[in-house]
Each structure stands twice: as C-alpha cells, then as structure tokens.
Design a protein around this motif. Structure first.
Motif, short mmCIF file in Angstrom:
data_model
loop_
_atom_site.label_atom_id
_atom_site.label_comp_id
_atom_site.label_asym_id
_atom_site.label_seq_id
_atom_site.Cartn_x
_atom_site.Cartn_y
_atom_site.Cartn_z
N GLY A 45 0.82 -1.20 0.00
CA GLY A 45 0.00 0.00 0.00
C GLY A 45 0.86 1.26 0.00
N PHE A 46 0.34 2.31 -0.60
CA PHE A 46 1.08 3.57 -0.61
C PHE A 46 0.12 4.75 -0.71
CE2 PHE A 46 0.47 2.66 -5.10
CZ PHE A 46 0.24 3.91 -5.67
N GLN A 47 0.63 5.92 -0.34
CA GLN A 47 -0.09 7.17 -0.54
C GLN A 47 0.86 8.16 -1.20
OE1 GLN A 47 -1.23 10.51 2.51
NE2 GLN A 47 -2.99 9.11 2.40
N LEU A 48 0.41 8.77 -2.27
CA LEU A 48 1.20 9.78 -2.98
C LEU A 48 0.39 11.07 -3.03
CD1 LEU A 48 3.64 10.63 -4.75
CD2 LEU A 48 2.38 9.71 -6.72
N ARG A 49 0.96 12.14 -2.50
CA ARG A 49 0.31 13.45 -2.52
C ARG A 49 1.01 14.33 -3.55
NH1 ARG A 49 -3.23 14.75 2.32
NH2 ARG A 49 -3.36 12.77 3.43
N GLY B 287 8.56 1.56 13.28
CA GLY B 287 7.98 0.43 13.99
C GLY B 287 7.96 -0.80 13.09
N ASN B 288 6.87 -1.54 13.13
CA ASN B 288 6.68 -2.67 12.22
C ASN B 288 6.02 -2.24 10.92
OD1 ASN B 288 7.73 -4.72 13.95
ND2 ASN B 288 5.80 -4.76 15.09
N ASP B 289 5.80 -0.92 10.74
CA ASP B 289 5.06 -0.39 9.60
C ASP B 289 3.66 -1.03 9.58
OD1 ASP B 289 6.99 1.48 8.35
OD2 ASP B 289 8.22 -0.32 8.29
N GLN C 30 -0.25 -5.29 6.18
CA GLN C 30 -1.26 -4.49 6.83
C GLN C 30 -1.38 -4.91 8.29
OE1 GLN C 30 -1.77 -5.99 3.54
NE2 GLN C 30 -0.78 -4.03 3.08
N GLY C 31 -1.37 -3.92 9.19
CA GLY C 31 -1.41 -4.20 10.62
C GLY C 31 -0.05 -4.00 11.24
N THR C 32 -0.03 -3.44 12.46
CA THR C 32 1.24 -3.06 13.09
C THR C 32 1.92 -4.19 13.88
OG1 THR C 32 0.02 -2.21 15.02
CG2 THR C 32 0.54 -0.64 13.26
N PHE D 90 3.06 -10.60 10.25
CA PHE D 90 3.29 -10.78 8.82
C PHE D 90 4.58 -11.56 8.57
CE2 PHE D 90 5.70 -7.04 9.93
CZ PHE D 90 6.88 -7.20 9.23
N GLY D 91 5.45 -11.64 9.58
CA GLY D 91 6.69 -12.38 9.43
C GLY D 91 6.49 -13.86 9.18
N LEU D 92 5.27 -14.35 9.36
CA LEU D 92 4.97 -15.74 9.05
C LEU D 92 4.85 -15.98 7.55
CD1 LEU D 92 2.32 -16.40 11.86
CD2 LEU D 92 4.77 -16.94 11.89
N ASP D 93 4.79 -14.88 6.78
CA ASP D 93 4.71 -14.99 5.32
C ASP D 93 6.06 -14.63 4.71
OD1 ASP D 93 3.23 -15.15 2.71
OD2 ASP D 93 3.94 -13.07 2.63
#
Length: 556
Positions: free
Chosen positions: A107-111, A127-129, A167-169, A173-176
C-alpha cells in the motif's frame, strides 16, 4: 551495488523476487530503473502545474494497481497544519494471498501538489510499519513536529509513503516469506519506482530531484538506497537509523530487559523517575562543562564523558540520593551492551548522557506497567513481537525472550539480518553520482545506540577514502540529550529540520557545517537553540554570547 536479493536470503528459505525488474514491469517505466530519471538536471527544479485532473488519475494507473484519488482544497488542515491544494492518490499493488492464508498488498499514498516544485520525497515509516501514514513530508522523519510547521508537501514537494508491504502493526506478517522480503527492501523499491511513474504521468515530466527522509525504521529505509539502489535518490536523511535492528539491536533490547528485571520483577520499578533524575544529574555534574557551558546539555563527543554509576551506590539503606547495588549493576550491564559468555560484544555500548531522565528513555527501557507484564517498547515491539515473528528464521511465536541464550540464539537472527540490516559501507555508486547523506542520532536514544551510528560513520570513512573524503558526501550529527527520534523528549534541542540543509547541499553545494536545532515547550528552556555539529565536531560555548542562542556556540 546489489540489485538482486542476497544469496543469504535463499539460505533463509525465503522466496525471492527480482525487485527492480518487477517494479519496472509494474509501472512500465524503464528509465525509473536505470537511474536516468535522477540524472543531474541542467537547471534548478522548476515549478510545474498538475497536468492531469486528479479524478482522472485512477484511469491512468498501470495494470495490476488499485488506485483512488481525492482532491484536497488549499488550506485544508491535515496533520495539524494547513496544506496546499493537492491530489491524494491511495494505491495497492501486488495483491495476493500469503502463505499464512491472509491477504497482502503493498500500500502507498502519494500526494501531488497542484503547484509542484519539481522535487520528490519519500517519507519513511517506522515500527513494524503496516499502516500508510499521511504523506506530508516530515522534515526530520519523526512525524508531525511542533515548531516545524511546513512539511515537504507544504513546500511543494510530491510526497509518498508506504505500509511496507503488509497491513497491521503486529509483526505477525513475518509468518509470510514474501512479506518479510517486502518489509526488508522490496516494497521501498517498488513504491519509489511507482511514485516516480505516477509523477511523470501527473505532471508530464519526471522529478528533478529526489529525497528520502525517515527516522528509526524509516532511517533504516533511508539507508537502503545508497547501499542497494544508489540511483534512486539524490539525498537521504537517516534519523536514529535502525542499522542493526534485525540482530544486534534486538539482542541489546533483550539484554536490557533481563538486566533491569534482575532488580525488580515489575520492570518499571527497577528505577524510579527520581533514580533516573539522580543519574542524569550526576552525569551532568561530571560532563556538562566539557563544552565550557553549564547549561544542562552535554555538548561533547560521547566518548569524552566517562561515568560510572557506582559513585551513586548507597552505603546504607536506599534513599532518593543513592542507588542500590542491584541498580548500579543493572545500569552498568545495560550501558556496556550485550555480550556472550566469552565476553565478546554483540552490539555497541550506550553513551552516558543527561537524557536518561527523559520520558522516552523510560518508554523504551522500563515502561510504566505496575504489573509483571511489561509495557516497555523494547519488550512489546522488539522482543515479544518483531524478534520472535520477523527477525527469527524460522519465526518462533512462543519463544521466551527472557530465556534468550546469548551464545546460541544470535545465529537464529543471522539469515534475516543479512537482508534487513543496513550495515554496508559500499555506497561508492551513490557518492559518485553526487548523492548526499545526513545521519542524525540522539545521544540518549534508548533503542538504537548513538555509538552504533558513530561506528557506522567511522567504518564509512575507512571505506570511502578517509574522513575528509567522506565529509564531502556524508555527515553525522549527534543531538545531546535527545531520546529516540526528533521531538521525543529528553533535555535537548530536538526540534530540527534535516530536509532543508540536505536540499541546499544537493542543489546548491551549501555544505551543512551546522544545523540549528531548538528546544521544545516541554524542556526547561523552550526556544533555546543550539548548533548540531558534524561529527566529530561538537558545539562549544564562546564564553560571551547569550547561553540560549546557537550564535554563541561554534562547532569544533
């Protein structure tokens, strides 16, 4: 410079993706991958109006990307400050189902400002992003900072941020396996190339200059680019960089938790606020005047401030004016850094500094929990989460970090650290194309030791032709008293702008011989200013001017 994933990643059993080629295929923009979009421009960055209507941008998205667009009116308050008229693009790429059965994407946001100054900035995470932060362009990488009102977006930069590919702090996700690679480096490669492609679409031209600013994990992300992708950015500002977080710094977190838990099973009670203030005052008494000013800030090379907390040890019962033998032992053990049974150091030591009394030092080392379940960030974010779920190969969710074996368990961190840590000094390609690096680190950082950034900078000097040659493209600034990241607390001048001097260095050749920082409202000296000096120089009082003014201090 390495473009493909490291061989050691394969040894981890991780699935490898061809990062640059995948990004090129995604956005269909070869120039973004061979570096030609970052060649030195013939003219200074020029203002350009948005050429494509904001609402039309999703239709211009490359195949495989989900993109939404929102127009924001001038003066709209975002992140506590009014912003210029701009277009917000929120995107998803590489949507998939992970090995753990959960959905993933980058995911990303570009302004995109309606009036663009020709510059691009990547805003690092932390953090863990796992969340896409508002891409406003923090000037020091530490989020919204009071007293630094004008972020990069407000100055006319196009700014991007990302969630790091999950997604999620939580670090679950390290299981993937692919999510681990995305968070290590792949997401930042893909998002950079994608953002530049969308900028080219939106304005009809590529960026003139590109910058990366981040703190903590974002500082680690900044350092990825000179080491792995040297032609993506013209300048990077790495604040409190998590250089060795996937191995050495995580072990240091566990080492400290074990050390202080030996004082009290309730971690927060190992040292009271009064105890920490006692230590802070004693360090000041010993080292404050090394810069010729008794001002509550130790402007000195950290190695020059030698301190032994044993001078505070009680000779009788514990009082507010002394420390128990157990407290002294824990402090000395923690500040010396982790060691194995042979006495070999596993991470840097920590500088003695007045910022030990800062709230954020407690936040990381001890926490505030009144139970035996600690809430110190070194426990909740590092030891019990990131280390067990992401940094270990394979992950070990049930691991008891209090039983960490400093002889055998470090090997469990080696494989992932090889692709996640940013320890390489091989940045010649970045240097040779005119790239500039600013490293900034708080001396009282309680998660990543300032001594580790000093060690990196010294190794960089050795690898890049010596001190003077290195100063021509990379500089390190230490912030006495500052805790983790800017505006995090501690008796310091921790409000500073790293982006503006970086831009001036890259575009005008103005060497940042000092960066003026100020003290925030929570310090004893609101509005005080001090120069941050390029290491090994430190600020010294000239003996005559106002003690609260940076103009009264020289860097030497």
């Amino acid at each position: 410079m390495p473009r493909a994933p490291l061989a050691s990643a394969r040894a981890c059993g991780l699935r490898i993706t061809a990062t640059v080629s995948a990004a090129c295929a995604l956005v269909g923009l070869t120039a973004a991958c061979n570096g030609s979009d970052d060649d030195t421009p013939a003219a200074p960055p020029a203002e350009t109006a948005l050429a494509v209507d904001c609402a039309a941008m999703p239709a211009r998205a490359p195949a495989g990307m989900t993109l939404t667009a929102t127009a924001v009116a001038a003066g709209t308050v975002v992140g506590g400050n009014p912003q210029p008229a701009h277009c917000v693009l929120n995107g998803r790429m590489n949507e998939r189902t992970g090995a753990d059965g959960l959905p993933y994407y980058i995911g990303f946001q570009l302004r995109l400002p309606m009036a663009w100054n020709g510059r691009f900035m990547f805003q690092g995470g932390g953090g863990n992003d796992g969340v896409v932060r508002d891409a406003l362009g923090s000037l020091a990488g530490g989020g919204s900072i009071a007293g630094l009102k004008t972020g990069a977006l407000a100055q006319g930069f196009a700014v991007v941020s990302t969630d790091g590919g999950h997604q999620g702090t939580s670090a679950s996700f390290g299981l993937d396996p692919q999510a681990r690679i995305d968070h290590a480096y792949n997401a930042y490669d893909v998002v950079t190339v994608t953002a530049k492609s969308l900028i080219n679409t939106a304005y009809g031209r590529k960026p003139d200059r590109s910058y990366f600013v981040g703190c903590s994990g974002g500082g680690r992300q900044a350092m990825l680019f000179p080491q792995r992708f040297p032609d993506y950015f013209d300048g990077i500002a790495a604040n409190a960089p998590a250089i060795k977080v996937a191995r050495e710094a995580s072990m240091a977190s566990v080492w400290g938790l074990i050390s202080y838990s030996a004082v009290s099973p309730v971690l927060s009670q190992a040292l009271s606020d009064a105890d920490l203030k006692l230590v802070s005052n004693a360090v000041l008494q010993r080292c404050d005047t090394l810069d010729r000013a008794a001002d509550g800030i130790i402007h000195a090379n950290p190695a020059a401030c030698s301190f032994d907390p044993a001078v505070l040890q009680c000779t009788g019962a514990k009082t507010d004016s002394c420390l128990t033998a157990a407290q002294v032992t824990a402090l000395k053990k923690d500040f010396a850094g982790p060691k194995n049974s042979a006495g070999q150091s596993l991470y840097a030591s920590w500088p003695w500094d007045a910022g030990i009394a800062g709230a954020d030092w407690r936040n990381w080392k001890l926490g505030t929990s009144t139970t035996t379940t600690p809430n110190a960030r070194n426990a909740t974010l590092i030891a019990a989460d990131a280390m067990r779920l992401e940094f270990f190969t394979p992950p070990d969710p049930a691991f008891d970090y209090m039983a960490f074996n400093f002889d055998t368990d470090p090997a469990r961190l080696d494989a992932y650290a090889a692709i996640y840590n940013t320890t390489s000094t091989d940045v010649a390609a970045f240097r040779n194309r005119g790239g500039k690096m600013l490293l900034v680190h708080g001396v009282s950082d309680a998660i990543f030791s300032a001594n580790d950034s000093i060690d990196y900078y010294q190794r960089l000097q050795a690898a890049q032709g010596g001190a003077e040659a290195t100063r021509n493209f990379a500089r390190l600034y230490l912030v006495p008293g500052m805790n983790h990241c800017s505006n995090s607390g501690g008796p310091s001048t921790d409000l500073y702008d790293a982006l503006t001097p970086l831009v001036a260095w890259v575009e005008k050749g103005e060497v940042p011989d000092r960066i003026v920082a100020s003290a925030g409202p929570a310090t004893p000296w609101p509005g005080r200013t001090r120069p941050l000096c390029p290491y090994p120089q430190q600020a010294h009082y000239d003996g005559a001017g106002p003690i609260d003014s940076a103009s009264s201090f020289t860097c030497r």
